[in-house]
Write a protein that holds these residues in place. Structure first.
Motif, mmCIF file in Angstrom:
data_model
loop_
_atom_site.group_PDB
_atom_site.id
_atom_site.type_symbol
_atom_site.label_atom_id
_atom_site.label_comp_id
_atom_site.label_asym_id
_atom_site.label_seq_id
_atom_site.Cartn_x
_atom_site.Cartn_y
_atom_site.Cartn_z
ATOM 1 N N ILE A 30 50.021 13.317 28.931
ATOM 2 C CA ILE A 30 49.064 14.403 28.742
ATOM 3 C C ILE A 30 47.707 13.795 28.394
ATOM 4 C CG2 ILE A 30 48.442 16.428 27.378
ATOM 5 C CD1 ILE A 30 51.384 17.022 27.030
ATOM 6 N N HIS A 31 46.745 13.975 29.290
ATOM 7 C CA HIS A 31 45.398 13.452 29.070
ATOM 8 C C HIS A 31 44.594 14.458 28.262
ATOM 9 C CE1 HIS A 31 41.823 11.154 29.660
ATOM 10 N NE2 HIS A 31 41.228 12.053 30.427
ATOM 11 N N SER A 32 43.991 13.992 27.170
ATOM 12 C CA SER A 32 43.308 14.826 26.179
ATOM 13 C C SER A 32 44.336 15.645 25.413
ATOM 14 C CB SER A 32 42.273 15.754 26.831
ATOM 15 O OG SER A 32 41.488 16.400 25.849
ATOM 16 N N ALA A 33 45.281 14.936 24.830
ATOM 17 C CA ALA A 33 46.433 15.578 24.189
ATOM 18 C C ALA A 33 46.120 16.173 22.830
ATOM 19 C CB ALA A 33 47.576 14.569 24.049
ATOM 20 N N ALA A 34 44.991 15.816 22.222
ATOM 21 C CA ALA A 34 44.668 16.342 20.896
ATOM 22 C C ALA A 34 43.788 17.577 20.960
ATOM 23 C CB ALA A 34 43.981 15.267 20.056
ATOM 24 N N GLY A 35 43.345 17.965 22.154
ATOM 25 C CA GLY A 35 42.517 19.151 22.296
ATOM 26 C C GLY A 35 43.331 20.422 22.151
ATOM 27 N N GLY A 36 42.652 21.571 22.300
ATOM 28 C CA GLY A 36 43.327 22.847 22.121
ATOM 29 C C GLY A 36 44.495 23.029 23.064
ATOM 30 N N THR A 37 44.262 22.818 24.360
ATOM 31 C CA THR A 37 45.339 22.942 25.336
ATOM 32 C C THR A 37 46.318 21.783 25.213
ATOM 33 O OG1 THR A 37 43.846 24.101 26.856
ATOM 34 C CG2 THR A 37 45.869 23.186 27.792
ATOM 35 N N GLY A 38 45.801 20.587 25.029
ATOM 36 C CA GLY A 38 46.663 19.417 24.945
ATOM 37 C C GLY A 38 47.631 19.459 23.786
ATOM 38 N N SER A 39 47.176 19.931 22.629
ATOM 39 C CA SER A 39 48.069 19.968 21.473
ATOM 40 C C SER A 39 49.192 20.978 21.678
ATOM 41 C CB SER A 39 47.286 20.299 20.199
ATOM 42 O OG SER A 39 46.653 21.554 20.298
ATOM 43 N N PHE A 40 48.897 22.086 22.383
ATOM 44 C CA PHE A 40 49.968 23.007 22.745
ATOM 45 C C PHE A 40 50.906 22.356 23.757
ATOM 46 C CE2 PHE A 40 46.958 26.718 21.743
ATOM 47 C CZ PHE A 40 47.459 26.828 20.461
ATOM 48 N N GLY A 41 50.333 21.620 24.718
ATOM 49 C CA GLY A 41 51.155 20.946 25.714
ATOM 50 C C GLY A 41 52.128 19.973 25.092
ATOM 51 N N VAL A 42 51.665 19.224 24.088
ATOM 52 C CA VAL A 42 52.539 18.271 23.407
ATOM 53 C C VAL A 42 53.691 19.010 22.729
ATOM 54 C CG1 VAL A 42 52.718 16.624 21.501
ATOM 55 C CG2 VAL A 42 50.751 16.529 23.054
ATOM 56 N N GLN A 43 53.372 20.053 21.977
ATOM 57 C CA GLN A 43 54.404 20.771 21.234
ATOM 58 C C GLN A 43 55.429 21.425 22.163
ATOM 59 O OE1 GLN A 43 52.916 23.001 17.563
ATOM 60 N NE2 GLN A 43 51.001 22.675 18.668
ATOM 61 N N ILE A 44 54.936 22.040 23.234
ATOM 62 C CA ILE A 44 55.847 22.703 24.177
ATOM 63 C C ILE A 44 56.722 21.672 24.876
ATOM 64 C CG2 ILE A 44 55.987 24.118 26.262
ATOM 65 C CD1 ILE A 44 53.231 25.313 25.368
ATOM 66 N N ALA A 45 56.113 20.556 25.305
ATOM 67 C CA ALA A 45 56.877 19.516 25.986
ATOM 68 C C ALA A 45 57.960 18.939 25.086
ATOM 69 C CB ALA A 45 55.933 18.406 26.467
ATOM 70 N N VAL A 46 57.621 18.694 23.818
ATOM 71 C CA VAL A 46 58.614 18.179 22.869
ATOM 72 C C VAL A 46 59.742 19.189 22.688
ATOM 73 C CG1 VAL A 46 58.985 17.559 20.453
ATOM 74 C CG2 VAL A 46 57.012 16.640 21.684
ATOM 75 N N ALA A 47 59.376 20.472 22.581
ATOM 76 C CA ALA A 47 60.394 21.508 22.428
ATOM 77 C C ALA A 47 61.317 21.589 23.632
ATOM 78 C CB ALA A 47 59.721 22.861 22.197
ATOM 79 N N LEU A 48 60.796 21.226 24.810
ATOM 80 C CA LEU A 48 61.590 21.243 26.042
ATOM 81 C C LEU A 48 62.401 19.966 26.238
ATOM 82 C CD1 LEU A 48 59.008 22.887 28.488
ATOM 83 C CD2 LEU A 48 61.049 23.952 27.509
ATOM 84 N N GLY A 49 62.299 19.028 25.304
ATOM 85 C CA GLY A 49 63.076 17.807 25.387
ATOM 86 C C GLY A 49 62.450 16.706 26.203
ATOM 87 N N LEU A 50 61.137 16.731 26.347
ATOM 88 C CA LEU A 50 60.424 15.711 27.115
ATOM 89 C C LEU A 50 59.915 14.601 26.207
ATOM 90 C CD1 LEU A 50 58.312 18.190 29.241
ATOM 91 C CD2 LEU A 50 60.153 16.773 30.130
ATOM 92 N N ARG A 51 59.784 13.424 26.772
ATOM 93 C CA ARG A 51 59.065 12.347 26.097
ATOM 94 C C ARG A 51 57.592 12.513 26.448
ATOM 95 N NH1 ARG A 51 58.893 5.881 27.725
ATOM 96 N NH2 ARG A 51 57.620 5.213 25.941
ATOM 97 N N VAL A 52 56.715 12.473 25.444
ATOM 98 C CA VAL A 52 55.298 12.740 25.655
ATOM 99 C C VAL A 52 54.460 11.530 25.268
ATOM 100 C CG1 VAL A 52 53.358 14.251 25.130
ATOM 101 C CG2 VAL A 52 55.692 15.171 25.140
ATOM 102 N N ILE A 53 53.651 11.076 26.206
ATOM 103 C CA ILE A 53 52.633 10.067 25.940
ATOM 104 C C ILE A 53 51.293 10.784 26.022
ATOM 105 C CG2 ILE A 53 51.536 7.940 26.744
ATOM 106 C CD1 ILE A 53 54.257 7.157 27.960
ATOM 107 N N GLY A 54 50.526 10.755 24.935
ATOM 108 C CA GLY A 54 49.287 11.523 24.888
ATOM 109 C C GLY A 54 48.069 10.634 24.719
ATOM 110 N N THR A 55 47.034 10.871 25.527
ATOM 111 C CA THR A 55 45.796 10.110 25.393
ATOM 112 C C THR A 55 44.847 10.829 24.441
ATOM 113 O OG1 THR A 55 44.511 11.141 27.179
ATOM 114 C CG2 THR A 55 46.093 9.437 27.802
ATOM 115 N N ALA A 56 44.154 10.045 23.623
ATOM 116 C CA ALA A 56 43.217 10.607 22.648
ATOM 117 C C ALA A 56 42.417 9.472 22.038
ATOM 118 C CB ALA A 56 43.964 11.368 21.557
ATOM 119 N N GLY A 57 41.345 9.844 21.333
ATOM 120 C CA GLY A 57 40.622 8.863 20.553
ATOM 121 C C GLY A 57 41.466 8.374 19.390
ATOM 122 N N ALA A 58 41.145 7.197 18.892
ATOM 123 C CA ALA A 58 41.953 6.593 17.835
ATOM 124 C C ALA A 58 42.059 7.482 16.605
ATOM 125 C CB ALA A 58 41.355 5.237 17.448
#
Length: 306
Positions: free
Chosen positions: A151-179
């Motif tokens: 997920i590119h821009s994983a800490a943004g508004g849409t990205g943070s939802f994407g991370v949570q939903i993906a984790v809930a669905l049983g996916l491994r998530v690699i997220g890009t963001a600033g340090a």
């Protein structure tokens, strides 16, 4: 009723708090007493005229598509919701005119679902557009439990939802963001990667066997990079690159969907999806909310309280 309106495109848009007629409620619609309205970048981009080639606009415009509130009346032959129901939704209609930055909004039932019980009205108002975008991006490429998604821009508004939903669905998530956002991504269940030069190599180091899909929630000409990482080039989605389809990726424009909103509500009620409201401003301060959104430094959601 009180509502925020504008009568012409502008940067900044000439927003006014005015008395506006009570909306009519047609068949298949309900009248929602607005408790909170979500603020999204598309709101001020639309008011600036950026979407004029594709969206019909009728003045005066009441902006806003995200809402959480209480049903006050129902239209003819409408049985999906009853007076007093707490609802939330992505109220995008056939044209831009009667939006959610108001005390009342008429909403087609196809745009609404039951409000998540575990979220406040302010939190619920921050979820629909960004949450639906994230979920529909994941489903567009058919991701299944056990697969890996970038997920590119994983800490943004849409990205943070994407991370949570993906984790809930049983996916491994690699997220890009600033340090500075890496600890935040870890708290959501993602493996953070610094974006910028060398990003692809850093992702390959984490997933040398390749990844199954890539979601672009920022743009910045990242489609080709994501396609170089995925096992099948077509399993890339972008919401920000309008040349995505020409590059063999999916270009997604989020759609209102009651079933998808219900799914998000169920995740929230199960404690698997949270909404961080960083700014909650009164309706009269819509212009300030747009300034905060345009600055691009808000990690959580911005909402207007009514």
């Amino acid at each position: 009723m009180k509502a925020i309106t504008y009568n012409a495109y502008g940067t900044p848009a000439p927003l006014q708090l005015v008395d506006s007629p009570r909306p009519k409620v047609g068949p298949g619609e309900v009248l929602v007493r607005v408790k909170a309205a979500g603020v999204n970048p598309v709101d001020w981009k639309l008011a600036a005229g950026y979407l004029d080639p594709i969206l019909e606009v009728r003045y005066p415009v009441i902006p806003g598509w995200d809402v959480a509130g209480v049903v006050e009346a129902v239209g003819e032959d409408t049985f999906d919701h009853a007076v007093g129901d707490e609802v939330y939704g992505y109220v995008r209609k056939e044209w831009v005119e009667l939006g959610t930055y108001a005390e009342l909004v008429s909403a087609p039932v196809r745009t609404l679902a039951r409000k998540p019980r575990e979220l406040s009205f302010e939190q619920a108002a921050g979820l629909p557009l960004a949450g639906l975008t994230a979920y529909q991006s994941l489903t567009r490429v058919g991701l299944q439990a056990g697969e890996t998604v970038v997920i590119h821009s994983a800490a943004g508004g849409t990205g943070s939802f994407g991370v949570q939903i993906a984790v809930a669905l049983g996916l491994r998530v690699i997220g890009t963001a600033g340090a500075h956002n890496h600890d935040y991504l870890r708290s959501l269940g993602a493996e953070p990667v610094l974006y910028g030069e060398g990003m692809a190599d850093r992702i390959r180091a984490l997933a040398p066997e390749g990844v199954d899909a890539g979601l672009d929630f920022y743009g910045d000409d990242v489609i080709e990079t994501l396609q170089s990482l995925v096992k099948e080039r077509h399993r890339v989605v972008s919401i920000a690159d309008y040349n995505a389809a020409a590059q063999g990726a999916h270009q997604l424009w989020v759609r209102p969907d009651t079933a998808d909103l219900t799914f998000l509500a169920e995740l929230a009620d199960a404690g698997k999806l949270t909404v961080n409201v960083e700014h909650a401003l009164p309706l009269a301060e819509a212009a300030k909310a747009w300034e905060l959104s345009a600055a691009g430094r808000t990690r959580g959601k911005i909402v207007l309280t009514v």
